[in-house]
Write an enzyme that holds these catalytic residues in place. Structure first.
Site, mmCIF file in Angstrom:
data_model
loop_
_atom_site.group_PDB
_atom_site.id
_atom_site.type_symbol
_atom_site.label_atom_id
_atom_site.label_comp_id
_atom_site.label_asym_id
_atom_site.label_seq_id
_atom_site.Cartn_x
_atom_site.Cartn_y
_atom_site.Cartn_z
ATOM 1 N N THR A 272 -8.103 -2.965 0.828
ATOM 2 C CA THR A 272 -9.741 -2.554 1.886
ATOM 3 C C THR A 272 -10.461 -2.087 0.685
ATOM 4 O O THR A 272 -11.488 -3.560 0.870
ATOM 5 C CB THR A 272 -9.706 -1.452 2.825
ATOM 6 O OG1 THR A 272 -8.760 -1.829 4.074
ATOM 7 C CG2 THR A 272 -10.888 -1.884 3.124
ATOM 8 N N ASP B 93 -0.246 4.141 -5.836
ATOM 9 C CA ASP B 93 -0.784 4.996 -5.198
ATOM 10 C C ASP B 93 -0.011 6.054 -4.724
ATOM 11 O O ASP B 93 -0.899 7.408 -5.433
ATOM 12 C CB ASP B 93 -1.843 4.215 -3.899
ATOM 13 C CG ASP B 93 -0.546 4.305 -3.255
ATOM 14 O OD1 ASP B 93 0.917 3.915 -3.546
ATOM 15 O OD2 ASP B 93 -1.096 3.531 -1.561
#
Length: 243
Positions: free
Chosen positions: A10, A109
């Protein structure tokens, strides 16, 4: 200073860091339709807005869960700084063993979450990263990445609830004052927030049983402030909320 970029599904988070401090943190929308030049303009504007001299940037690193944009961001950073960023992946030397069936499948991540938290907090530990997806990765007492879980993020769950039901509206994500809602919006907020909170607390309990000792729990990510305050795990003595 190192230009550190975390590209999520996002948002793409851009920050300036060194061993002593974080100089700035800004977010831009992750958009696969944008070109390298467009991202370069965004990065350049952020640096100027934060009064950062490009000459002070000594290196750059990119963690990404959007592979189609990797080359775009790498090129954008090079246009602005003249430096080719290091791309985080399973082959990068972090000093942490990844004990998974397929180490290459672990998201970058999760790797940077685990490595960063291991340098700052006691082991074993669980890192909760709350973004588009919520991930929980586990580092054992020996400093090995041993696995974790992936589940829908808060806003993904909320958007799914609103889009799949005819009478439930799209609402903002806020922590309600009580579990028993008195109107539709508070009922939805209570269900999403407290449902996720209790799910995370339950998973932490199960992970602790498998680890055989209480872990440090670190919460991070865009949506961590929404869940950390009511989360029972963040109130234990072994927990560091919202790094």
């Amino acid at each position: 200073m190192i230009l550190a970029i975390d590209m999520g599904n996002t948002n793409t988070v851009i920050g300036g860091i060194d061993e002593k401090k974080t100089y700035f943190i800004e977010r831009v929308t992750t958009d696969q339709n944008r070109t390298a030049t467009e991202y370069a303009v965004s990065i350049k504007n952020i640096l100027e807005m934060c009064d950062i001299d490009v000459a002070d940037i000594e290196g750059a690193i990119l963690s990404s869960v959007v592979p189609p944009l990797n080359s775009v961001i790498l090129t954008a950073v090079e246009k602005v700084t003249g430096l080719r960023p290091l791309l985080v992946g399973s082959g990068i030397k972090t000093g942490m063993n990844i004990l998974m069936d397929n180490p290459k499948s672990v998201g970058s991540d999760q790797i940077v979450d685990a490595v960063a938290a291991s340098h700052e907090h006691p082991l074993p530990l669980i890192v909760i990263d709350m973004g588009t997806a919520t991930t929980m990765c586990v580092v054992d007492k020996h400093g090995n990445y041993i696995g974790g879980i992936i589940l829908p993020g808060l806003k993904v769950s909320l958007d799914s609830l609103s889009s799949k039901t005819a009478q439930l509206p799209y609402i903002s994500l806020e922590v309600p004052d009580r579990v028993i809602g008195k109107n539709t919006i508070d009922c939805m907020r209570a269900g999403i927030i407290f449902g996720n909170v209790d799910m995370i607390d339950g998973i932490i309990d199960r992970m602790e049983q498998e680890l055989g000792q209480p872990p440090t729990v670190v919460a991070t990510g865009r949506d961590s402030p929404a869940s950390s305050p009511p989360c029972a795990a963040t109130k234990s003595s072994a927990t560091t909320p919202c790094c």
